[in-house]
Design a protein around this motif. Structure first.
Motif, PDB file in Angstrom:
ATOM      1  N   GLU A  25       0.816  -1.217   0.000  1.00  0.00           N
ATOM      2  CA  GLU A  25       0.000   0.000   0.000  1.00  0.00           C
ATOM      3  C   GLU A  25       0.849   1.266   0.000  1.00  0.00           C
ATOM      4  O   GLU A  25       0.492   2.261  -0.602  1.00  0.00           O
ATOM      5  CB  GLU A  25      -0.903  -0.035   1.234  1.00  0.00           C
ATOM      6  CG  GLU A  25      -2.008   0.967   1.244  1.00  0.00           C
ATOM      7  CD  GLU A  25      -2.921   0.727   2.424  1.00  0.00           C
ATOM      8  OE1 GLU A  25      -2.504   0.958   3.573  1.00  0.00           O
ATOM      9  OE2 GLU A  25      -4.061   0.294   2.193  1.00  0.00           O
ATOM     10  N   ALA A  55       2.810  -5.092   9.619  1.00  0.00           N
ATOM     11  CA  ALA A  55       1.622  -4.239   9.549  1.00  0.00           C
ATOM     12  C   ALA A  55       1.404  -3.611   8.170  1.00  0.00           C
ATOM     13  O   ALA A  55       0.393  -2.967   7.953  1.00  0.00           O
ATOM     14  CB  ALA A  55       1.594  -3.166  10.629  1.00  0.00           C
ATOM     15  N   ASP A  56       2.325  -3.823   7.213  1.00  0.00           N
ATOM     16  CA  ASP A  56       2.084  -3.365   5.843  1.00  0.00           C
ATOM     17  C   ASP A  56       0.843  -4.035   5.279  1.00  0.00           C
ATOM     18  O   ASP A  56       0.613  -5.223   5.507  1.00  0.00           O
ATOM     19  CB  ASP A  56       3.258  -3.745   4.914  1.00  0.00           C
ATOM     20  CG  ASP A  56       4.409  -2.767   4.950  1.00  0.00           C
ATOM     21  OD1 ASP A  56       4.240  -1.645   5.467  1.00  0.00           O
ATOM     22  OD2 ASP A  56       5.490  -3.128   4.454  1.00  0.00           O
ATOM     23  N   ARG A  57       0.051  -3.284   4.512  1.00  0.00           N
ATOM     24  CA  ARG A  57      -1.045  -3.855   3.718  1.00  0.00           C
ATOM     25  C   ARG A  57      -0.453  -4.254   2.378  1.00  0.00           C
ATOM     26  O   ARG A  57       0.343  -3.511   1.802  1.00  0.00           O
ATOM     27  CB  ARG A  57      -2.150  -2.832   3.471  1.00  0.00           C
ATOM     28  CG  ARG A  57      -2.920  -2.442   4.672  1.00  0.00           C
ATOM     29  CD  ARG A  57      -4.179  -3.184   4.993  1.00  0.00           C
ATOM     30  NE  ARG A  57      -4.931  -3.717   3.891  1.00  0.00           N
ATOM     31  CZ  ARG A  57      -5.568  -4.886   3.939  1.00  0.00           C
ATOM     32  NH1 ARG A  57      -5.527  -5.615   5.021  1.00  0.00           N
ATOM     33  NH2 ARG A  57      -6.253  -5.324   2.915  1.00  0.00           N
ATOM     34  N   GLU A  73      -5.342 -10.482  -0.548  1.00  0.00           N
ATOM     35  CA  GLU A  73      -4.716  -9.343   0.123  1.00  0.00           C
ATOM     36  C   GLU A  73      -4.880  -9.478   1.619  1.00  0.00           C
ATOM     37  O   GLU A  73      -5.710 -10.234   2.108  1.00  0.00           O
ATOM     38  CB  GLU A  73      -5.270  -8.018  -0.384  1.00  0.00           C
ATOM     39  CG  GLU A  73      -6.738  -7.799  -0.189  1.00  0.00           C
ATOM     40  CD  GLU A  73      -7.182  -6.497  -0.835  1.00  0.00           C
ATOM     41  OE1 GLU A  73      -7.184  -5.478  -0.123  1.00  0.00           O
ATOM     42  OE2 GLU A  73      -7.515  -6.506  -2.029  1.00  0.00           O
ATOM     43  N   GLY A  74      -4.032  -8.733   2.328  1.00  0.00           N
ATOM     44  CA  GLY A  74      -4.068  -8.791   3.780  1.00  0.00           C
ATOM     45  C   GLY A  74      -2.985  -7.936   4.403  1.00  0.00           C
ATOM     46  O   GLY A  74      -2.505  -6.976   3.801  1.00  0.00           O
ATOM     47  N   ARG A  75      -2.590  -8.324   5.614  1.00  0.00           N
ATOM     48  CA  ARG A  75      -1.621  -7.564   6.393  1.00  0.00           C
ATOM     49  C   ARG A  75      -0.420  -8.444   6.713  1.00  0.00           C
ATOM     50  O   ARG A  75      -0.568  -9.624   7.030  1.00  0.00           O
ATOM     51  CB  ARG A  75      -2.272  -7.092   7.679  1.00  0.00           C
ATOM     52  CG  ARG A  75      -1.414  -6.108   8.446  1.00  0.00           C
ATOM     53  CD  ARG A  75      -2.198  -5.259   9.421  1.00  0.00           C
ATOM     54  NE  ARG A  75      -3.321  -4.531   8.917  1.00  0.00           N
ATOM     55  CZ  ARG A  75      -3.288  -3.383   8.231  1.00  0.00           C
ATOM     56  NH1 ARG A  75      -2.138  -2.835   7.940  1.00  0.00           N
ATOM     57  NH2 ARG A  75      -4.386  -2.786   7.839  1.00  0.00           N
ATOM     58  N   LEU A  87       1.975 -13.086   5.189  1.00  0.00           N
ATOM     59  CA  LEU A  87       0.820 -12.232   4.955  1.00  0.00           C
ATOM     60  C   LEU A  87      -0.425 -12.979   5.413  1.00  0.00           C
ATOM     61  O   LEU A  87      -0.683 -14.096   4.954  1.00  0.00           O
ATOM     62  CB  LEU A  87       0.721 -11.915   3.454  1.00  0.00           C
ATOM     63  CG  LEU A  87      -0.366 -10.962   2.994  1.00  0.00           C
ATOM     64  CD1 LEU A  87      -0.090  -9.560   3.516  1.00  0.00           C
ATOM     65  CD2 LEU A  87      -0.436 -10.952   1.470  1.00  0.00           C
ATOM     66  N   ASP A  90      -7.125 -11.121   4.542  1.00  0.00           N
ATOM     67  CA  ASP A  90      -8.449 -10.675   4.979  1.00  0.00           C
ATOM     68  C   ASP A  90      -9.397 -10.555   3.793  1.00  0.00           C
ATOM     69  O   ASP A  90     -10.576 -10.257   3.957  1.00  0.00           O
ATOM     70  CB  ASP A  90      -8.389  -9.373   5.784  1.00  0.00           C
ATOM     71  CG  ASP A  90      -7.667  -8.256   5.077  1.00  0.00           C
ATOM     72  OD1 ASP A  90      -7.707  -8.181   3.842  1.00  0.00           O
ATOM     73  OD2 ASP A  90      -7.035  -7.448   5.777  1.00  0.00           O
TER      74      ASP A  90
END
Length: 107
Positions: A25, A55-57, A73-75, A87, A90
């Motif tokens: 992101e 904590a990167d998206r 995708e996720g965190r 990763l 979510d």
């Protein structure tokens, strides 16, 4: 004496070794990383640098026969010094979940 590690994974993990573009992101350009393994709830990757932080998206996708738009995708939940990171998903699309079901059926 060291205690044995308890495997707390909820889903089976499948080895891949697939190169993918990962979009963070906070970055304009994607990173080329290796998708080492994948499950319904997350994936482990290898990168050559230290561009990825906890904590990167992030999101990624890949194309395979009959599942042309696998997307997840996720965190980022873990990063280590070797360049590997995890990763936690979510969001995944139907093609991605179908790909995981195909891997489950073949194992």
């Amino acid at each position: 004496m060291t205690e044995p590690r308890i495997d707390r994974r909820r889903h089976a993990r499948f080895l891949l070794g697939l190169p993918v573009d990962l979009r963070l992101e906070r970055r304009v350009t994607p990173l080329m990383v290796e998708l080492l393994d994948v499950s319904k709830s997350g994936a482990r990757f290898q990168t050559m640098g230290d561009e990825v932080r906890v904590a990167d998206r992030a999101k990624f996708g890949f194309v395979i026969p009959e599942r042309p738009t696998c997307h997840a995708e996720g965190r980022v939940v873990r990063v280590d010094r070797s360049g590997q990171f995890v990763l936690a998903f979510d969001d995944t699309n139907d093609d991605f979940l179908g790909f995981i079901r195909l891997l489950e059926a073949e194992s």
